[in-house]
Design a protein around this motif. Structure first.
Motif, PDB file in Angstrom:
ATOM      1  N   UNK A  46       0.835  -1.195   0.000  1.00  0.00           N
ATOM      2  CA  UNK A  46       0.000   0.000   0.000  1.00  0.00           C
ATOM      3  C   UNK A  46       0.873   1.249   0.000  1.00  0.00           C
ATOM      4  N   UNK A  47       0.276   2.358  -0.392  1.00  0.00           N
ATOM      5  CA  UNK A  47       0.988   3.645  -0.413  1.00  0.00           C
ATOM      6  C   UNK A  47       2.348   3.495  -1.106  1.00  0.00           C
ATOM      7  N   UNK A  48       2.309   2.969  -2.293  1.00  0.00           N
ATOM      8  CA  UNK A  48       3.545   2.713  -3.031  1.00  0.00           C
ATOM      9  C   UNK A  48       4.236   4.000  -3.429  1.00  0.00           C
ATOM     10  N   UNK A  49       5.562   3.963  -3.372  1.00  0.00           N
ATOM     11  CA  UNK A  49       6.411   5.089  -3.753  1.00  0.00           C
ATOM     12  C   UNK A  49       7.162   4.742  -5.027  1.00  0.00           C
ATOM     13  N   UNK A  50       7.571   5.736  -5.817  1.00  0.00           N
ATOM     14  CA  UNK A  50       8.375   5.431  -7.008  1.00  0.00           C
ATOM     15  C   UNK A  50       9.628   4.610  -6.685  1.00  0.00           C
ATOM     16  N   UNK A  51      10.207   4.819  -5.536  1.00  0.00           N
ATOM     17  CA  UNK A  51      11.419   4.065  -5.177  1.00  0.00           C
ATOM     18  C   UNK A  51      11.124   2.606  -4.840  1.00  0.00           C
ATOM     19  N   UNK A  52       9.864   2.217  -4.791  1.00  0.00           N
ATOM     20  CA  UNK A  52       9.501   0.811  -4.637  1.00  0.00           C
ATOM     21  C   UNK A  52       9.569   0.056  -5.962  1.00  0.00           C
ATOM     22  N   UNK A  53       9.757   0.780  -7.046  1.00  0.00           N
ATOM     23  CA  UNK A  53       9.858   0.143  -8.358  1.00  0.00           C
ATOM     24  C   UNK A  53      11.065  -0.786  -8.386  1.00  0.00           C
ATOM     25  N   UNK A  54      10.846  -2.029  -8.801  1.00  0.00           N
ATOM     26  CA  UNK A  54      11.918  -3.020  -8.818  1.00  0.00           C
ATOM     27  C   UNK A  54      11.370  -4.328  -9.368  1.00  0.00           C
ATOM     28  N   UNK A  55      12.280  -5.253  -9.599  1.00  0.00           N
ATOM     29  CA  UNK A  55      11.888  -6.634  -9.843  1.00  0.00           C
ATOM     30  C   UNK A  55      11.761  -7.283  -8.469  1.00  0.00           C
ATOM     31  N   UNK A  56      10.609  -7.874  -8.218  1.00  0.00           N
ATOM     32  CA  UNK A  56      10.354  -8.522  -6.941  1.00  0.00           C
ATOM     33  C   UNK A  56      10.481 -10.034  -7.099  1.00  0.00           C
ATOM     34  N   UNK A  57      11.214 -10.641  -6.165  1.00  0.00           N
ATOM     35  CA  UNK A  57      11.477 -12.076  -6.207  1.00  0.00           C
ATOM     36  C   UNK A  57      10.935 -12.755  -4.955  1.00  0.00           C
ATOM     37  N   UNK A  58      10.323 -13.897  -5.156  1.00  0.00           N
ATOM     38  CA  UNK A  58       9.944 -14.757  -4.043  1.00  0.00           C
ATOM     39  C   UNK A  58      11.111 -15.705  -3.759  1.00  0.00           C
ATOM     40  N   UNK A  59      11.368 -15.948  -2.477  1.00  0.00           N
ATOM     41  CA  UNK A  59      12.452 -16.838  -2.072  1.00  0.00           C
ATOM     42  C   UNK A  59      11.974 -17.719  -0.924  1.00  0.00           C
ATOM     43  N   UNK A  60      12.657 -18.847  -0.723  1.00  0.00           N
ATOM     44  CA  UNK A  60      12.231 -19.763   0.335  1.00  0.00           C
ATOM     45  C   UNK A  60      13.417 -20.568   0.858  1.00  0.00           C
ATOM     46  N   UNK A  61      13.278 -21.021   2.104  1.00  0.00           N
ATOM     47  CA  UNK A  61      14.310 -21.868   2.695  1.00  0.00           C
ATOM     48  C   UNK A  61      13.685 -22.792   3.731  1.00  0.00           C
ATOM     49  N   UNK A  62      14.342 -23.945   3.958  1.00  0.00           N
ATOM     50  CA  UNK A  62      13.834 -24.964   4.880  1.00  0.00           C
ATOM     51  C   UNK A  62      14.341 -24.739   6.303  1.00  0.00           C
ATOM     52  N   UNK A  63      14.251 -23.513   6.784  1.00  0.00           N
ATOM     53  CA  UNK A  63      14.620 -23.191   8.155  1.00  0.00           C
ATOM     54  C   UNK A  63      13.915 -21.911   8.541  1.00  0.00           C
ATOM     55  N   UNK A  64      13.933 -21.592   9.855  1.00  0.00           N
ATOM     56  CA  UNK A  64      13.266 -20.377  10.299  1.00  0.00           C
ATOM     57  C   UNK A  64      13.872 -19.131   9.653  1.00  0.00           C
ATOM     58  N   UNK A  65      13.042 -18.114   9.573  1.00  0.00           N
ATOM     59  CA  UNK A  65      13.494 -16.886   8.933  1.00  0.00           C
ATOM     60  C   UNK A  65      14.661 -16.251   9.685  1.00  0.00           C
ATOM     61  N   UNK A  66      14.587 -16.273  11.026  1.00  0.00           N
ATOM     62  CA  UNK A  66      15.619 -15.637  11.853  1.00  0.00           C
ATOM     63  C   UNK A  66      16.705 -16.608  12.208  1.00  0.00           C
ATOM     64  N   UNK A  67      17.982 -16.249  12.139  1.00  0.00           N
ATOM     65  CA  UNK A  67      18.477 -14.942  11.709  1.00  0.00           C
ATOM     66  C   UNK A  67      18.579 -14.872  10.182  1.00  0.00           C
ATOM     67  N   UNK A  68      19.028 -13.775   9.696  1.00  0.00           N
ATOM     68  CA  UNK A  68      19.317 -13.561   8.275  1.00  0.00           C
ATOM     69  C   UNK A  68      18.057 -13.582   7.436  1.00  0.00           C
ATOM     70  N   UNK A  69      16.945 -13.089   8.014  1.00  0.00           N
ATOM     71  CA  UNK A  69      15.678 -13.098   7.289  1.00  0.00           C
ATOM     72  C   UNK A  69      15.750 -12.279   6.012  1.00  0.00           C
ATOM     73  N   UNK A  70      16.542 -11.211   6.023  1.00  0.00           N
ATOM     74  CA  UNK A  70      16.621 -10.339   4.868  1.00  0.00           C
ATOM     75  C   UNK A  70      17.879 -10.513   4.040  1.00  0.00           C
ATOM     76  N   UNK A  71      18.595 -11.601   4.237  1.00  0.00           N
ATOM     77  CA  UNK A  71      19.847 -11.849   3.514  1.00  0.00           C
ATOM     78  C   UNK A  71      19.603 -12.805   2.356  1.00  0.00           C
ATOM     79  N   UNK A  72      19.780 -12.361   1.131  1.00  0.00           N
ATOM     80  CA  UNK A  72      19.496 -13.233  -0.012  1.00  0.00           C
ATOM     81  C   UNK A  72      20.352 -14.504  -0.028  1.00  0.00           C
ATOM     82  N   UNK A  73      21.565 -14.446   0.483  1.00  0.00           N
ATOM     83  CA  UNK A  73      22.433 -15.624   0.448  1.00  0.00           C
ATOM     84  C   UNK A  73      21.943 -16.731   1.376  1.00  0.00           C
TER      85      UNK A  73
END
Length: 120
Positions: free
Chosen positions: A78-105
């Motif tokens: 909601x309330x999208x900004x021009x700087x939100x423009x991007x290619x959005x990717x879905x990702x998944x892993x077989x462990x809890x999100x924390x730690x490194x929830x926001x780390x692509x590697x």
């Protein structure tokens, strides 16, 4: 192996809303959304897996919704900004999100990506 399929991207004016969907081929512990714009590194947007994670830049505007019965993760934007423009990717892993929830590697499985464009 997990297959991830994204849908729901498109173009919208600033202040508008979009809802992205990511369907996984099986249940997996953590599902997340990342985004990448030209000349920038891929960054974590939101994740669901034991905890819910949001990047500071989207807190209060984006909501991640998990439907485990459908192996689906939604991203309500909601309330999208021009700087939100991007290619959005879905990702998944077989462990809890924390730690490194926001780390692509930290994520093993990735979708093909879907474009979101926000015009001013």
């Amino acid at each position: 192996q997990v297959r991830l399929v994204e849908s729901g991207g498109g173009s919208v004016q600033a202040g508008g809303s979009l809802r992205l969907s990511c369907v996984a081929s099986r249940y997996i512990t953590t599902m997340a959304w990342f985004r990448q714009s030209p000349h920038r590194e891929r960054e974590g947007v939101a994740a669901s897996g034991g905890i819910t994670y949001y990047a500071d830049s989207v807190k209060g505007r984006f909501t991640v919704i998990r439907d485990n019965a459908k192996n689906t993760l939604y991203l309500q934007m909601n309330n999208l900004h021009p700087e939100d423009s991007a290619m959005y990717y879905c990702a998944a892993k077989d462990m809890n999100a924390w730690p490194r929830a926001g780390s692509p590697e930290a994520y093993r499985y990735w979708g093909q990506g879907i474009q979101v464009t926000v015009s001013s």
